[in-house]
Design a protein around this motif. Structure first.
Motif, short mmCIF file in Angstrom:
data_model
loop_
_atom_site.label_atom_id
_atom_site.label_comp_id
_atom_site.label_asym_id
_atom_site.label_seq_id
_atom_site.Cartn_x
_atom_site.Cartn_y
_atom_site.Cartn_z
N ARG A 101 -39.16 43.35 41.17
CA ARG A 101 -40.33 43.46 42.02
C ARG A 101 -41.09 44.74 41.57
O ARG A 101 -42.22 44.49 41.56
CB ARG A 101 -40.24 43.41 43.31
CG ARG A 101 -39.36 41.97 44.02
CD ARG A 101 -40.61 40.82 44.10
NE ARG A 101 -40.07 39.62 44.09
CZ ARG A 101 -40.07 38.99 45.47
NH1 ARG A 101 -40.44 39.57 46.49
NH2 ARG A 101 -39.57 37.63 45.62
N GLU B 254 -44.94 44.97 40.04
CA GLU B 254 -45.91 45.62 40.35
C GLU B 254 -46.43 46.76 39.29
O GLU B 254 -47.77 46.79 39.19
CB GLU B 254 -45.37 46.25 41.75
CG GLU B 254 -45.38 45.46 42.98
CD GLU B 254 -46.50 44.94 43.27
OE1 GLU B 254 -47.54 45.33 43.39
OE2 GLU B 254 -46.74 43.35 43.36
N ASN C 36 -50.29 46.20 37.78
CA ASN C 36 -51.11 47.32 37.93
C ASN C 36 -51.41 48.16 37.05
O ASN C 36 -52.08 49.10 37.10
CB ASN C 36 -50.73 47.94 39.39
CG ASN C 36 -50.88 47.29 40.48
OD1 ASN C 36 -52.03 46.86 41.17
ND2 ASN C 36 -49.55 46.79 41.05
N CYS D 208 -44.78 51.00 49.16
CA CYS D 208 -45.44 49.79 49.88
C CYS D 208 -47.03 50.27 49.84
O CYS D 208 -47.86 49.40 49.72
CB CYS D 208 -44.89 49.49 51.19
SG CYS D 208 -43.46 48.55 51.13
N ASP E 27 -49.85 48.45 48.07
CA ASP E 27 -50.38 47.87 49.09
C ASP E 27 -49.56 46.28 49.27
O ASP E 27 -50.13 45.33 48.90
CB ASP E 27 -51.84 47.50 48.88
CG ASP E 27 -52.60 46.75 49.89
OD1 ASP E 27 -52.14 47.03 51.07
OD2 ASP E 27 -53.70 46.04 49.39
N CYS E 28 -48.32 46.31 49.40
CA CYS E 28 -47.46 45.35 49.71
C CYS E 28 -46.49 45.41 50.74
O CYS E 28 -46.25 46.74 50.87
CB CYS E 28 -46.71 44.83 48.44
SG CYS E 28 -45.49 46.08 47.65
N SER E 29 -45.73 44.38 51.10
CA SER E 29 -44.72 44.58 52.26
C SER E 29 -43.33 45.15 51.54
O SER E 29 -43.27 44.98 50.56
CB SER E 29 -44.69 43.39 52.97
OG SER E 29 -43.91 42.33 52.28
N TYR F 194 -41.40 42.08 50.58
CA TYR F 194 -41.79 41.69 49.34
C TYR F 194 -40.85 42.36 48.28
O TYR F 194 -40.25 41.84 47.39
CB TYR F 194 -43.22 41.59 48.99
CG TYR F 194 -43.54 41.35 47.47
CD1 TYR F 194 -43.52 40.24 47.03
CD2 TYR F 194 -43.67 42.62 46.54
CE1 TYR F 194 -43.70 39.83 45.76
CE2 TYR F 194 -43.84 42.24 45.18
CZ TYR F 194 -43.86 41.00 44.82
OH TYR F 194 -43.95 40.64 43.48
N LEU F 195 -41.04 43.78 48.23
CA LEU F 195 -40.44 44.67 47.33
C LEU F 195 -38.80 44.27 47.30
O LEU F 195 -38.16 44.48 46.42
CB LEU F 195 -40.60 46.02 47.79
CG LEU F 195 -41.94 46.74 47.34
CD1 LEU F 195 -41.99 48.09 47.40
CD2 LEU F 195 -42.16 46.56 45.77
#
Length: 66
Positions: free
Chosen positions: A5, A9, A13, A50, A54-56, A59-60
């Motif tokens: 993950r 990301e 990005n 996070c 800008d993710c939870s 999720y990670l």
């Protein structure tokens, strides 16, 4: 799952491991170890990641696909 993950990301990005390390004030080796799966971050570092991406945390950590 975390390593996959995180690499995803970074790729989505367009951020290098070096840039992530520099912006979060970490050593490059720390980020390399996370991406290779050799180590995982502490809870406080997960929180920083996070915010950065800008993710939870779920999720990670692979607990959610959202």
């Amino acid at each position: 799952m975390f390593a996959e993950r995180l690499k995803n990301e970074l790729k989505q990005n367009n951020i290098t491991m070096y840039r992530l390390a520099k912006e979060l004030k970490l050593s490059k080796q720390t980020v390399v170890n996370w991406c290779s799966g050799a180590n995982e971050p502490k809870a406080s570092q997960i929180a920083e990641l996070c915010k950065y991406f800008d993710c939870s945390a779920d999720y990670l950590l692979g607990l959610s696909d959202i």
